[in-house]
Design a protein around this motif. Structure first.
Motif, PDB file in Angstrom:
ATOM      1  N   ARG A 279      -6.383  10.273 -23.088  1.00  0.00           N
ATOM      2  CA  ARG A 279      -6.934   9.287 -24.020  1.00  0.00           C
ATOM      3  C   ARG A 279      -5.936   9.012 -25.149  1.00  0.00           C
ATOM      4  O   ARG A 279      -5.031   9.805 -25.422  1.00  0.00           O
ATOM      5  N   SER A 280      -6.141   7.898 -25.798  1.00  0.00           N
ATOM      6  CA  SER A 280      -5.324   7.542 -26.949  1.00  0.00           C
ATOM      7  C   SER A 280      -6.032   8.027 -28.225  1.00  0.00           C
ATOM      8  O   SER A 280      -6.921   8.877 -28.166  1.00  0.00           O
ATOM      9  N   LYS A 282      -8.038   6.306 -29.912  1.00  0.00           N
ATOM     10  CA  LYS A 282      -9.397   5.747 -29.894  1.00  0.00           C
ATOM     11  C   LYS A 282     -10.288   6.579 -28.981  1.00  0.00           C
ATOM     12  O   LYS A 282      -9.805   7.190 -28.031  1.00  0.00           O
ATOM     13  N   ASP A 303      -9.764   2.731 -17.889  1.00  0.00           N
ATOM     14  CA  ASP A 303      -9.853   3.409 -19.188  1.00  0.00           C
ATOM     15  C   ASP A 303      -8.988   2.700 -20.220  1.00  0.00           C
ATOM     16  O   ASP A 303      -8.226   1.784 -19.887  1.00  0.00           O
ATOM     17  N   ASN A 304      -9.118   3.120 -21.464  1.00  0.00           N
ATOM     18  CA  ASN A 304      -8.329   2.556 -22.569  1.00  0.00           C
ATOM     19  C   ASN A 304      -7.363   3.598 -23.116  1.00  0.00           C
ATOM     20  O   ASN A 304      -7.096   3.648 -24.314  1.00  0.00           O
ATOM     21  N   GLY A 307      -2.031   4.993 -20.924  1.00  0.00           N
ATOM     22  CA  GLY A 307      -1.328   4.190 -19.930  1.00  0.00           C
ATOM     23  C   GLY A 307      -0.185   4.946 -19.274  1.00  0.00           C
ATOM     24  O   GLY A 307       0.133   6.084 -19.636  1.00  0.00           O
ATOM     25  N   SER A 354      -1.475  -0.160 -14.462  1.00  0.00           N
ATOM     26  CA  SER A 354      -1.461   0.375 -15.819  1.00  0.00           C
ATOM     27  C   SER A 354      -0.501  -0.373 -16.714  1.00  0.00           C
ATOM     28  O   SER A 354       0.478  -0.959 -16.245  1.00  0.00           O
ATOM     29  N   LYS A 358      -2.021   0.798 -23.292  1.00  0.00           N
ATOM     30  CA  LYS A 358      -3.259   0.009 -23.244  1.00  0.00           C
ATOM     31  C   LYS A 358      -4.289   0.558 -22.257  1.00  0.00           C
ATOM     32  O   LYS A 358      -5.451   0.155 -22.301  1.00  0.00           O
ATOM     33  N   GLY A 359      -3.880   1.437 -21.359  1.00  0.00           N
ATOM     34  CA  GLY A 359      -4.844   2.015 -20.429  1.00  0.00           C
ATOM     35  C   GLY A 359      -4.457   1.840 -18.973  1.00  0.00           C
ATOM     36  O   GLY A 359      -3.456   1.204 -18.648  1.00  0.00           O
ATOM     37  N   THR A 361      -6.082   1.526 -14.715  1.00  0.00           N
ATOM     38  CA  THR A 361      -7.191   1.295 -13.796  1.00  0.00           C
ATOM     39  C   THR A 361      -6.818   1.880 -12.445  1.00  0.00           C
ATOM     40  O   THR A 361      -5.870   1.420 -11.793  1.00  0.00           O
TER      41      THR A 361
END
Length: 397
Positions: A279-280, A282, A303-304, A307, A354, A358-359, A361
């Motif tokens: 995760r970042s 956020k 996800d966010n 990346g 990816s 930014k995330g 998928t």
């Protein structure tokens, strides 16, 4: 006068039919051997000459038994006297002039040529195809054997390593207690390094054992609700989701799938865990959706997070390949390898899209299967083959 005219017309028709037949056979991509009642060759096209390496003059009048290995004369004789007009396609071997053998698929048909009954052997050279198939079969067997040996090595190694690791951990802890009060800070730090190294090694060994056990899981495929399997995965991560304030959104209408429930739960769990872990700053926001295609379902886990750099998009699915240190992100580097193995065991594929910062998928395809576990695409091919077989059988009646 009338009989002479009729005879002339008949001769003209025969000549026209002969020219038409020779024109078509000369431009055919199959080898044509025209045989008389004695199974002697009375006509060949250029492709037949190229197939067996003889000239036209060398083949004309030659018994077909000199060309076809294991020639079954009775089969040809039967075709001449029965109501059947052809022998379905079979495999045969033709002897070439240089002594080599050509593997062919041949269809024998009763054929009216110049007013007399003949047999036409239409052969297609499949020597190269069979050589390729044999080569692929050999390589496949070697690969299968190699994989089995590797899996056996991984399984045995994981078992054999557990006891030494346990001994290292136990006796280091005993030594730590025995020397309590006599160790300086440096010695304590070294002891801690030993225990952490043994713990990480134990985690790797457990992961290796899990990976090798995926192929040993012989539980039959059955129909499951993907929502129920996904719920089981989410439930096992409840505390992790809560501790990281993760937000998980799941598409409402998820399909039923056919597979190994234990493996599919592990697949969902690893992908969701991966989304939370990387995760970042956020709070993690994860969405799970599915798209239907003709023969499969494509699940997406987006996800966010942080990346992935484009150069690492393929590398991340390799065993023990990590993009970060264990200090940054703890783990064994096996989670995505397990996902790849599970998806491929079910006949699908997995990939990632990816953008760094930014995330990501992760998408994986899951073949549609019937109640017997047969993939939908394979079932369609079988149905088409059956329909064509029935159509051919009906046309011969």
């Amino acid at each position: 006068m009338t009989s002479t005219s009729s005879l002339a017309a008949e001769v003209a028709t025969l000549r026209r039919d002969k020219r038409k037949f020779e024109f078509l056979s000369n431009h055919a991509t199959e080898a044509y051997f025209l045989l008389n009642r004695a199974a002697e060759i009375v006509y060949v096209n250029p492709f037949a000459c190229a197939l067996v390496g003889y000239s036209v003059d060398e083949l004309l009048g030659k018994p077909f038994a000199d060309v076809e290995i294991d020639h079954d004369a009775k089969r040809y004789e039967t075709l001449l006297i029965t109501s059947e007009s052809r022998i379905p396609e079979t495999q045969a071997k033709y002897r070439r002039k240089d002594g080599s053998v050509a593997c062919v698929e041949v269809t024998i048909s009763r054929f009216d040529y110049l007013g007399e009954v003949h047999l036409l052997a239409a052969a297609r050279d499949v020597s190269y195809r069979q050589a390729v198939e044999n080569s692929l079969r050999i390589h496949s067997q070697e690969l299968l054997r190699s994989n089995r040996e590797l899996e056996r090595f991984a399984y045995i190694s994981s078992h054999d390593l557990k006891e030494p690791l346990r001994m290292v951990t136990v006796y280091t802890q005993l030594l730590n207690r025995y020397l309590a009060g006599h160790l300086d800070e440096t010695a304590k730090l070294y002891m801690d390094f030993i225990l952490k190294g043994a713990s990480r090694m134990r985690t790797l060994v457990d992961g290796l054992e899990t990976y090798s056990n995926i192929d040993k899981d012989s539980a039959p495929y059955s129909i499951h609700s993907s929502r129920e399997l996904l719920s089981s995965a989410v439930e096992s991560l409840r505390d992790f989701l809560k501790a990281t304030s993760s937000r998980l959104v799941i598409q409402a209408d998820l399909p039923s799938i056919c597979g190994n429930s234990t493996q599919v739960v592990l697949l969902f769990r690893n992908l969701i865990h991966n989304a939370i872990k990387f995760r970042s700053q956020k709070p993690p926001a994860i969405s799970i959706t599915v798209k239907e295609r003709e023969f499969d379902w494509v699940f997406s886990v987006a996800d966010n997070g942080i990346g992935i750099h484009p150069r690492y998009l393929r590398r991340i699915f390799l065993l023990f390949r990590r993009l970060h240190t264990t200090r940054e992100y703890p783990g064994t580097g096996m989670g995505l390898s397990l996902c790849k193995k599970i998806v491929e065991n079910h006949g699908g594929s997995i990939w990632v899209e990816s953008e760094l910062g930014k995330g990501s998928t992760f998408r994986f395809s899951f073949p549609k299967r019937n109640e017997m576990g047969v993939p939908a695409e394979e079932e369609r091919i079988q149905d088409e083959w059956m329909a064509q077989t029935l159509k051919n059988a009906h046309s011969r009646r």
